[in-house]
Write a protein that holds these residues in place. Sequence first.
Motif, PDB file in Angstrom:
ATOM      1  N   GLU A  85       0.673  -0.311   0.182  1.00  0.00           N
ATOM      2  CA  GLU A  85      -0.168  -0.323  -0.432  1.00  0.00           C
ATOM      3  C   GLU A  85       1.298   1.524  -0.106  1.00  0.00           C
ATOM      4  O   GLU A  85       0.779   1.973  -0.911  1.00  0.00           O
ATOM      5  N   ARG A  86       1.863   1.447   1.076  1.00  0.00           N
ATOM      6  CA  ARG A  86       3.100   2.410   0.927  1.00  0.00           C
ATOM      7  C   ARG A  86       3.669   2.906  -0.570  1.00  0.00           C
ATOM      8  O   ARG A  86       3.862   3.329  -0.902  1.00  0.00           O
ATOM      9  N   THR A 143       1.248   4.373  -3.106  1.00  0.00           N
ATOM     10  CA  THR A 143       0.413   5.168  -3.123  1.00  0.00           C
ATOM     11  C   THR A 143       1.038   6.268  -3.704  1.00  0.00           C
ATOM     12  O   THR A 143       2.398   6.759  -3.660  1.00  0.00           O
TER      13      THR A 143
END
Length: 77
Positions: free
Chosen positions: A71-72, A75
Amino acid sequence: MKDGFIDLSEIEVYTKRRTQEIGGHNPTTIGCDYQFLIMNEVPGATYLEGVEGGTDSLSDAQIRASAAILERALTVD
């Protein structure tokens, strides 16, 4: 995908090719041209090294931690 992003038209091309290879038939597409509809960013090598081998031997907590890393990484600021 050379731009670091996967768009829907690239997914379509891949899916058609794999369907031909595996199923032996030619799928057809009806609809709009999705060339610029970005579906995902290509994960970096660091992330891919971390998930190599699948998740079968990982605990739920390890899978959640791996998903948080992805997810990081994906992003867009």
